[in-house]
Design an enzyme around this catalytic site. Structure first.
Site, PDB file in Angstrom:
ATOM      1  N   GLN A  93       0.792  -1.220   0.000  1.00  0.00           N
ATOM      2  CA  GLN A  93       0.000   0.000   0.000  1.00  0.00           C
ATOM      3  C   GLN A  93       0.826   1.272   0.000  1.00  0.00           C
ATOM      4  OE1 GLN A  93      -2.676  -1.874   3.279  1.00  0.00           O
ATOM      5  NE2 GLN A  93      -3.937  -0.327   2.306  1.00  0.00           N
ATOM      6  N   ARG A 147       4.363   0.653  12.752  1.00  0.00           N
ATOM      7  CA  ARG A 147       4.053  -0.707  12.316  1.00  0.00           C
ATOM      8  C   ARG A 147       4.051  -0.741  10.785  1.00  0.00           C
ATOM      9  NH1 ARG A 147      -1.327  -3.317  11.513  1.00  0.00           N
ATOM     10  NH2 ARG A 147      -0.838  -5.502  11.079  1.00  0.00           N
ATOM     11  N   HIS A 193       1.573  -9.228   5.072  1.00  0.00           N
ATOM     12  CA  HIS A 193       0.392  -8.386   4.923  1.00  0.00           C
ATOM     13  C   HIS A 193      -0.118  -8.547   3.489  1.00  0.00           C
ATOM     14  CE1 HIS A 193      -1.709  -4.704   6.818  1.00  0.00           C
ATOM     15  NE2 HIS A 193      -2.443  -5.117   5.799  1.00  0.00           N
ATOM     16  N   ASN A 238      -1.083 -10.503   9.168  1.00  0.00           N
ATOM     17  CA  ASN A 238      -2.105  -9.502   9.403  1.00  0.00           C
ATOM     18  C   ASN A 238      -3.451 -10.033   8.925  1.00  0.00           C
ATOM     19  OD1 ASN A 238      -2.932  -6.521   9.917  1.00  0.00           O
ATOM     20  ND2 ASN A 238      -3.750  -6.960   7.891  1.00  0.00           N
ATOM     21  N   GLU A 239      -4.379 -10.148   9.850  1.00  0.00           N
ATOM     22  CA  GLU A 239      -5.768 -10.519   9.546  1.00  0.00           C
ATOM     23  C   GLU A 239      -5.880 -11.699   8.574  1.00  0.00           C
ATOM     24  OE1 GLU A 239      -8.425  -7.434   8.422  1.00  0.00           O
ATOM     25  OE2 GLU A 239      -7.591  -5.998   9.833  1.00  0.00           O
ATOM     26  N   ASN A 378      -7.203  -5.637  15.293  1.00  0.00           N
ATOM     27  CA  ASN A 378      -7.605  -4.533  14.432  1.00  0.00           C
ATOM     28  C   ASN A 378      -9.075  -4.243  14.691  1.00  0.00           C
ATOM     29  OD1 ASN A 378      -5.041  -4.607  13.429  1.00  0.00           O
ATOM     30  ND2 ASN A 378      -5.590  -5.414  11.416  1.00  0.00           N
ATOM     31  N   TYR A 380     -12.210  -1.773  14.382  1.00  0.00           N
ATOM     32  CA  TYR A 380     -12.811  -0.655  13.668  1.00  0.00           C
ATOM     33  C   TYR A 380     -14.260  -0.387  14.078  1.00  0.00           C
ATOM     34  CZ  TYR A 380      -8.826  -0.462  10.438  1.00  0.00           C
ATOM     35  OH  TYR A 380      -7.567  -0.323   9.896  1.00  0.00           O
ATOM     36  N   GLU A 447      -4.679  -1.640  14.614  1.00  0.00           N
ATOM     37  CA  GLU A 447      -5.278  -0.782  13.587  1.00  0.00           C
ATOM     38  C   GLU A 447      -6.614  -0.267  14.064  1.00  0.00           C
ATOM     39  OE1 GLU A 447      -5.884  -2.372   9.677  1.00  0.00           O
ATOM     40  OE2 GLU A 447      -3.918  -3.337   9.620  1.00  0.00           O
ATOM     41  N   GLU A 500      -5.523   1.796  -1.094  1.00  0.00           N
ATOM     42  CA  GLU A 500      -6.390   0.914  -0.318  1.00  0.00           C
ATOM     43  C   GLU A 500      -6.822  -0.282  -1.165  1.00  0.00           C
ATOM     44  OE1 GLU A 500      -7.181   0.623   2.745  1.00  0.00           O
ATOM     45  OE2 GLU A 500      -6.162   2.410   3.488  1.00  0.00           O
ATOM     46  N   TRP A 501      -5.825  -1.109  -1.479  1.00  0.00           N
ATOM     47  CA  TRP A 501      -6.028  -2.346  -2.214  1.00  0.00           C
ATOM     48  C   TRP A 501      -6.831  -2.107  -3.497  1.00  0.00           C
ATOM     49  CZ3 TRP A 501      -2.560  -5.516  -0.427  1.00  0.00           C
ATOM     50  CH2 TRP A 501      -2.175  -5.413   0.915  1.00  0.00           C
TER      51      TRP A 501
END
Length: 579
Positions: A93, A147, A193, A238-239, A378, A380, A447, A500-501
């Site tokens: 990213q 990070r 990631h 990550n996730e 993470n 949100y 996050e 963002e991807w």
């Protein structure tokens, strides 16, 4: 009647839109704060907060009011010494340099270069060349940690040691790490990631192949060898949910393997969990004594709030949801070494002949169980969960968790900004995790953040992001001070607007505005950057500080829709995609 392939394409688009809208909510249980008996309250807590907390503790069954947005009183105070304040990014990213100096192709590079797509990640924010600028941005924010993720194909172009180590990649990360340390910032490193070397996907099918456990361990070992003298906090993945389900289940993101919801996604997760455990044991056995670091994993934590906390069916539905989302990975690592009972029963049933959910051997359970020194969450947002056996309406669960039966999700219109701003999801998830899993480790909020849509000219007075961090940081402080949770760091997503991807730079989540129209890709601090700097500098909200008063003045307003939807052209966006 349209051709079947057209129907498939349209259906895939609909699923993609729904998943990417709802996945942000997949960054986030039922009772408030996990108070089991009385908690000694710090002396500097206000009278209102003291009375509120005491009321909660005195309640025989402390639950949140049904279908309401609980506006908790502001709590002043600071975090413990040594707490990490940081921002998070990911290699694909921000780095760019997609084929620079020997870097190999990743699955995201491969995806972006398909016909009809614009490969924005080729340059991204050009952090490959501007790493010193980015470290200075963090230093200007008074960050004590950064990070970032290492790009596997930048170190190992074809993903393997046999294919050779790319020294230019090693040099780049050495320079970044050294620059961080020179600015007194802790490097907090994620090893995966989502940018898998394309060569491993092409040759072995990526994470569908059990040999990936060995290849990932080779890569992790290289990272420990090259950087472990300075990096003391490692996250393996990550996730996992966010790259396994869309990529290997639904097939809507790289590597776009379709029709894997019934079996393949579970097999992939099995490999990923074992790869994590293998890397942890390698560090524990060969590097910990000399390097003195920690290895954990970062999990997406979507909080599932029972719609009616007085209805045991809704409470059970919410717990089943948590087991399928968070527990899929948390229960093997932080629990009993195995998948949650709800998953085993709903996916495999009573038949062991051909289980779709893989089965851990007793030796594997012992190997996986406790293989973590911390957990990154993470956090949100949240969703409302209720029990229902009806197929319609189609929702997040029916689209991405078809094996989770009897559970539906919805949103609460009293939650601000299209039900996205739910700060108490942090405290709820910390409570759930602490009560559910026996392996006790420190927490990092790795996050959290909020987006706005791309706009010209940009609105640098991002009131929505200021409000968001006021509420979410205060909730983290509340968890530490009122509940005694061992939270050791808070990381904002993200340092600067990035790619963002699949959404590119059409949505912005940065504390700094990135001008992608400028060849220099200039970064400019938004208003939220100053607030976050003040929070980090002071360690939270100390009594009497200007930003503390500012937060108190805005507190009620930040719990309404106004700061998030104050202008249709400049208000906060509704992006809920993965990070």
């Amino acid at each position: 009647m349209p051709e079947p392939r057209v129907l498939l394409f349209v259906g895939s688009l609909l699923i993609t839109a729904a998943v990417f809208q709802l996945l942000m909510a997949a960054k986030t249980h039922s009772r408030i704060g996990g108070v089991l008996g009385h908690t000694a309250l710090p002396e500097d807590i206000s009278i209102d907060t003291r009375e509120y907390s005491q009321h909660i503790q005195d309640s025989p069954n402390p639950v949140r009011q049904n279908s309401s947005y609980p506006k908790e009183p502001f709590i002043s105070g600071t975090v413990p010494s040594g707490f990490l304040w940081g921002t998070s990014t990911a290699a694909y990213q921000v780095e760019g340099g997609w084929n620079t100096s020997g870097k190999g192709e990743s699955i995201w590079d491969h995806w972006a270069h398909q016909p009809g797509r614009t490969p924005l990640g080729d340059t991204a924010c050009d952090s490959y060349h501007k790493y010193a600028t980015d470290v200075q941005l963090g230093a200007n924010l008074a960050m004590t940690a950064y990070r970032f993720s290492i790009s596997w194909p930048r170190l190992l172009p074809d993903g393997t040691l046999a294919g050779g180590v790319n020294q230019a990649g090693v040099d780049y990360y050495n320079k970044l790490i050294d620059e961080l340390i020179a600015h007194k910032m802790v490097p907090f490193v994620t090893m995966y990631h989502w940018d898998l070397p394309q060569a491993l996907q092409t040759k072995y099918g990526g994470w569908t192949n059990a040999s990936m456990v060995d290849y990932f361990n080779d890569y992790a070992t290289l990272c420990f060898q090259k950087f472990g003298d300075r990096v003391k906090r490692w996250a393996t993945f990550n996730e996992p949910w966010s790259f396994i389900v869309p990529g290997y289940g639904l097939g809507v993101s790289p590597p776009q393997m379709l029709f894997g919801m019934k079996r393949r996604q579970y097999e992939v997760a099995h490999v990923v969990i074992k790869a994590h455990a293998r890397a942890w044991h390698t560090y524990n056995d060969s590097f910990r004594a000399q390097q003195g670091g920690e290895v954990g994993i970062v999990l997406g934590a979507l909080w599932g709030q029972p719609r009616n906390t007085s209805d045991p069916r809704d409470v059970q539905a919410a717990d089943n949801f948590e087991q399928f989302f968070l527990g899929w990975f948390a229960n093997p690592i932080y629990g009993n070494g195995d998948y949650p009972d709800a998953m085993k029963q709903m996916i495999n049933g009573d038949s062991a002949a051909d289980p779709r959910l893989p089965v851990f051997t007793e030796a594997e359970k012992a190997y996986v169980r406790g293989a973590a020194d911390f957990v990154g969450l993470n956090q949100y947002s949240a969703v409302l969960i209720y029990a229902s056996d009806h197929t319609f309406p189609l929702d997040f669960i029916s689209l991405v968790m078809p094996d989770l039966k009897g559970v539906k999700d919805t949103s609460d219109p009293t939650w601000p900004h299209a039900s996205y701003v739910v700060p108490w999801n942090i405290r709820e998830q910390l409570r759930y995790f602490s009560e559910k899993y026996s392996h006790k480790v420190p927490f990092y909020i790795t996050e959290t953040g909020i987006s706005e849509k791309e706009q010209f000219p940009p609105n640098m007075n991002d009131t929505w992001r200021q409000c968001f961090y006021m509420l979410y940081v205060d909730e983290a402080i509340r968890a530490i001070k009122l509940d005694g949770r061992d939270v050791r760091g808070f990381f904002a997503w993200t340092l600067m607007d990035n790619i963002e991807w699949g959404s590119g730079h059409s949505v912005r989540l940065g504390l700094h505005y990135t001008n992608f129209s400028d060849p220099n890709l200039t970064r400019t601090p938004k208003a939220s950057a100053k607030l976050y700097r003040d929070i980090a500098t002071s360690g939270g909200f100390p009594e009497g500080a200007p930003h503390t008063k500012h937060t108190q003045d805005w507190w009620d307003w930040c719990h309404t829709n106004a700061p998030y939807n104050n202008n249709t052209e400049t208000g906060a966006g509704h992006y809920r995609g993965p990070h």
